[in-house]
Design an enzyme around this catalytic site. Structure first.
Site, PDB file in Angstrom:
ATOM      1  N   ASP A  40      72.891  68.216  77.590  1.00 61.12           N
ATOM      2  CA  ASP A  40      74.069  67.379  77.347  1.00 61.12           C
ATOM      3  C   ASP A  40      73.687  65.937  77.654  1.00 61.12           C
ATOM      4  OD1 ASP A  40      74.250  67.338  80.120  1.00 61.12           O
ATOM      5  OD2 ASP A  40      76.139  68.431  80.230  1.00 61.12           O
ATOM      6  N   HIS A  55      69.788  67.531  81.272  1.00 65.18           N
ATOM      7  CA  HIS A  55      71.036  66.759  81.344  1.00 65.18           C
ATOM      8  C   HIS A  55      70.636  65.284  81.183  1.00 65.18           C
ATOM      9  CE1 HIS A  55      73.503  70.156  82.427  1.00 65.18           C
ATOM     10  NE2 HIS A  55      72.635  70.494  83.359  1.00 65.18           N
ATOM     11  N   GLU A 105      67.084  75.551  90.478  1.00 68.16           N
ATOM     12  CA  GLU A 105      67.106  74.281  91.223  1.00 68.16           C
ATOM     13  C   GLU A 105      66.544  74.372  92.642  1.00 68.16           C
ATOM     14  OE1 GLU A 105      71.159  72.873  90.925  1.00 68.16           O
ATOM     15  OE2 GLU A 105      71.040  72.681  88.741  1.00 68.16           O
ATOM     16  N   ASN A 108      64.659  77.679  86.488  1.00 70.34           N
ATOM     17  CA  ASN A 108      65.488  76.711  85.757  1.00 70.34           C
ATOM     18  C   ASN A 108      65.773  75.487  86.640  1.00 70.34           C
ATOM     19  OD1 ASN A 108      67.219  76.205  83.380  1.00 70.34           O
ATOM     20  ND2 ASN A 108      68.961  76.497  84.765  1.00 70.34           N
ATOM     21  N   GLU A 164      70.324  73.455  79.202  1.00 68.25           N
ATOM     22  CA  GLU A 164      71.657  72.903  79.525  1.00 68.25           C
ATOM     23  C   GLU A 164      71.814  71.508  78.934  1.00 68.25           C
ATOM     24  OE1 GLU A 164      72.600  73.227  83.693  1.00 68.25           O
ATOM     25  OE2 GLU A 164      71.654  75.195  83.869  1.00 68.25           O
TER      26      GLU A 164
END
Ligand code: XIL
Length: 355
Positions: free
Chosen positions: A266, A234, A157, A198, A264
């Site tokens: 979701d 996400h 990030e 990432n 990740e």
């Protein structure tokens, strides 16, 4: 080609809707079995607490997934709570679980602006001291897990929503070079591990993914040893990610020679319209299309969810239950997305062969 993809997606969704109502996860083939037939990674982030205390959690995790990542226990605040003193207790337990169940393990994460110990955030350090802290952290952690972790999120990030470099303790203290150094030290520590950048909200085509693209291209051009990019993914059901944009973005990243993993996955569902049942079906469709996009991109090698049961998700803070983002509900019953993944992963060898 697009028509074939659409037809495939429709076929799968149709199958999903049927299967969702006539079978349960226990009767179908575990996801990892289908994924392994085409050497694809299907994974989940692990919450170390239920892993220790809840039998069902460990059972479902080991039955369904061939890859895991620590949701929290490999972050700096956990691994180096006091300067120079490392605590690998929880992380080692996870590695042992992965080994026992023949799962590959991703490492998350070495250099980030969050989950840092207070001795670091509240301390005052010269540039040289901060560089030493970063080098020691990367090298100690990667050496400890050498041969056990196949890929590391070295840098997490580092880009803002506007596509600029994020103002972090590392950027302020070391300068832009901190990113190149992180990858260099990571490679020195474990030459066999794949090294990833990432980030989130960098899946489609937007200012942020443009910034991320420039960053990873710059690292490559300067000879930094970066192997892959993690698209956190996400999602929000009410503003679905465009699959065309995801494909376009993955294409340009793959052209740089980077491996891609969805790291990740979701999905928030609370603010979407529709009945709970309708939302579950829409969720399955969006997730399934994301998986198909990855399978159709040869550089995309794994999809990892950020958790696997709605019982434990960071999207529901303590005491809340409004979000239902994952593959299994709060009682570990499979949701339509599970059946969708099951069906699509069965087709994995066919999809891979065509792309
Ligand atoms: C989150 C965890 O899920 C939470 O339990 C924790 O409180 C904060 O971090 N991007 C990342 C992950 O790279 O490490 C974050 O995990 C979610 C967003």
């Amino acid at each position: 080609m697009t028509r074939i993809k659409t037809a495939l997606a429709i076929l799968i969704i149709f199958a999903v809707l049927q299967v969702a109502f006539v079978s349960s996860a226990q009767e179908t083939k575990p996801l990892r079995e289908s994924a392994e037939a085409c050497e694809f990674g299907i994974g989940a982030a692990v919450n170390h607490e239920p892993l220790r205390f809840e039998k069902k959690y460990a059972e479902v995790l080991s039955r369904e997934f061939n890859m895991i990542v620590a949701e929290n226990v490999m972050k700096m605040v956990t691994l180096q709570p006091t300067p120079g003193r490392f605590d690998f207790t929880e992380a080692d337990a996870l590695v042992a679980f992965a080994e026992k169940h023949g799962m590959k393990m991703r490492g998350h994460t070495l250099v980030w602006h969050e989950s840092l110990p207070t001795w670091l955030t509240e301390g005052k350090f010269t540039r040289d001291e901060l560089m030493k802290i970063m080098e020691t952290h990367i090298k100690t952690v990667m050496t400890h897990f050498k041969g056990k972790i196949f890929a590391w999120d070295v840098l997490n990030e580092a880009i803002t929503e506007e596509g600029q470099l994020r103002d972090t303790i590392w950027l302020r203290g070391i300068g832009e070079e901190y990113m190149d150094l992180a990858f260099k030290w990571a490679r020195e520590a474990d030459p066999d591990a794949k090294l990833f950048y990432n980030d989130f909200n960098a899946e489609g085509m937007n200012a942020k993914s443009e910034g991320v693209y420039k960053l990873v291209k710059g690292l490559k051009d300067r000879g930094a040893p970066i192997d892959g990019i993690g698209l956190q993914t996400h999602l929000k059901l009410e503003t679905p990610l465009s699959m065309d944009e995801l494909r376009e973005n993955m294409d340009r990243l793959a052209e740089l020679g980077l491996e891609i993993q969805i790291t990740e996955l979701d999905m928030r569902t609370k603010n979407a319209t529709g009945s709970p049942e309708e939302k579950l079906i829409a969720q399955a469709e969006l997730y399934n299309n994301t998986l198909i996009a990855c399978l159709e991109q040869p550089a995309c090698t794994a999809v990892l969810f950020w958790g696997f049961t709605d019982r434990y998700t960071w999207l529901n803070p303590p005491g809340q239950r409004e979000e239902a983002p994952l593959l299994f509900d709060r009682t570990y019953k499979s949701k339509p997305v599970y059946e969708a993944f099951q069906q699509t992963l069965e087709l994995c060898p066919t999809i891979r062969a065509k792309s």
